[in-house]
Write a protein that holds these residues in place. Structure first.
Motif, mmCIF file in Angstrom:
data_model
loop_
_atom_site.group_PDB
_atom_site.id
_atom_site.type_symbol
_atom_site.label_atom_id
_atom_site.label_comp_id
_atom_site.label_asym_id
_atom_site.label_seq_id
_atom_site.Cartn_x
_atom_site.Cartn_y
_atom_site.Cartn_z
ATOM 1 N N ALA A 19 0.871 -1.195 0.282
ATOM 2 C CA ALA A 19 0.097 0.090 0.459
ATOM 3 C C ALA A 19 0.767 1.390 0.284
ATOM 4 C CB ALA A 19 -1.268 0.329 1.542
ATOM 5 N N VAL A 21 3.233 2.226 -1.439
ATOM 6 C CA VAL A 21 3.405 2.403 -3.308
ATOM 7 C C VAL A 21 2.354 2.699 -4.570
ATOM 8 C CG1 VAL A 21 6.022 2.102 -3.207
ATOM 9 C CG2 VAL A 21 4.110 0.567 -4.274
ATOM 10 N N GLU A 22 2.582 3.623 -5.464
ATOM 11 C CA GLU A 22 1.305 3.058 -6.500
ATOM 12 C C GLU A 22 2.062 2.642 -7.477
ATOM 13 O OE1 GLU A 22 -2.061 4.976 -5.920
ATOM 14 O OE2 GLU A 22 -1.326 5.431 -4.293
ATOM 15 N N ASP A 23 0.577 2.327 -7.990
ATOM 16 C CA ASP A 23 0.897 1.484 -9.830
ATOM 17 C C ASP A 23 1.076 2.012 -10.728
ATOM 18 O OD1 ASP A 23 0.788 -1.080 -10.864
ATOM 19 O OD2 ASP A 23 -1.211 -1.410 -10.916
ATOM 20 N N ASP A 24 2.128 2.890 -10.327
ATOM 21 C CA ASP A 24 2.049 3.895 -11.478
ATOM 22 C C ASP A 24 3.048 4.086 -12.156
ATOM 23 O OD1 ASP A 24 4.147 4.812 -9.271
ATOM 24 O OD2 ASP A 24 2.875 6.963 -8.987
ATOM 25 N N TRP A 27 8.005 -1.534 -10.271
ATOM 26 C CA TRP A 27 8.675 -2.162 -9.172
ATOM 27 C C TRP A 27 9.369 -3.249 -8.838
ATOM 28 C CZ3 TRP A 27 8.380 1.955 -6.021
ATOM 29 C CH2 TRP A 27 7.522 2.600 -5.998
ATOM 30 N N GLN A 63 4.244 -2.108 -13.956
ATOM 31 C CA GLN A 63 2.344 -0.693 -13.809
ATOM 32 C C GLN A 63 1.834 -1.073 -14.253
ATOM 33 O OE1 GLN A 63 3.895 3.437 -16.302
ATOM 34 N NE2 GLN A 63 1.689 4.013 -15.324
ATOM 35 N N ASP A 66 -1.498 -4.608 -10.960
ATOM 36 C CA ASP A 66 -2.067 -4.566 -9.535
ATOM 37 C C ASP A 66 -1.416 -5.422 -8.955
ATOM 38 O OD1 ASP A 66 -4.111 -2.528 -10.495
ATOM 39 O OD2 ASP A 66 -5.417 -4.449 -10.781
ATOM 40 N N VAL A 68 1.141 -3.723 -6.608
ATOM 41 C CA VAL A 68 1.870 -3.002 -6.255
ATOM 42 C C VAL A 68 0.080 -2.110 -5.351
ATOM 43 C CG1 VAL A 68 3.610 -3.103 -5.772
ATOM 44 C CG2 VAL A 68 2.518 -1.931 -6.948
ATOM 45 N N GLY A 69 0.209 -1.630 -4.685
ATOM 46 C CA GLY A 69 -0.971 -0.389 -4.006
ATOM 47 C C GLY A 69 -2.125 -0.923 -3.770
ATOM 48 N N PRO A 70 -2.999 0.397 -2.884
ATOM 49 C CA PRO A 70 -3.916 -0.193 -2.946
ATOM 50 C C PRO A 70 -4.828 -1.938 -3.143
ATOM 51 C CG PRO A 70 -4.525 2.043 -3.342
ATOM 52 C CD PRO A 70 -2.802 1.693 -3.849
#
Length: 102
Positions: A19, A21-24, A27, A63, A66, A68-70
């Motif tokens: 959470a 980091v963003e999936d932008d 990673w 990127q 999904d 990574v990220g929320p």
């Protein structure tokens, strides 16, 4: 954010890491020689010396996938799998230094 694999930690810590980091961008989950698991932003590709200093690292999560990220942080199955793989490979490696287990 990092998880100290030498301390007590759980899948909830993995969730917090995902959470953080963003999936932008792309990673990679890495474990340093001193046992810190963290996500490395691959906007800049690490050199060979950097990679050789790591205990191990996992495949690249591109990127938009999904991992990574929320959304990933809420996926209990994914967090449990990452927890299991980290525990299996630290402090002793189960396989190669580059792990493709997810």
């Amino acid at each position: 954010m990092a998880i100290d694999l030498k301390s007590d930690w759980t899948a909830a810590d993995v969730s917090a890491l995902l959470a953080s980091v963003e999936d932008d961008r792309s990673w990679r989950l890495e474990v340093s020689a001193d046992g810190l698991a963290r996500l490395n932003d691959l906007s800049t590709v690490p050199d060979t010396a950097y990679e050789e200093a790591l205990h191990c690292f996992f495949e690249i999560w591109d990127q938009g996938t999904d991992f990574v990220g929320p959304g990933a942080a809420c996926d209990k199955s994914l967090c449990n799998k990452i927890e299991r793989i980290l525990r299996e490979n630290y402090p002793a490696l189960k396989g190669a230094r580059t792990l493709s287990a997810l």
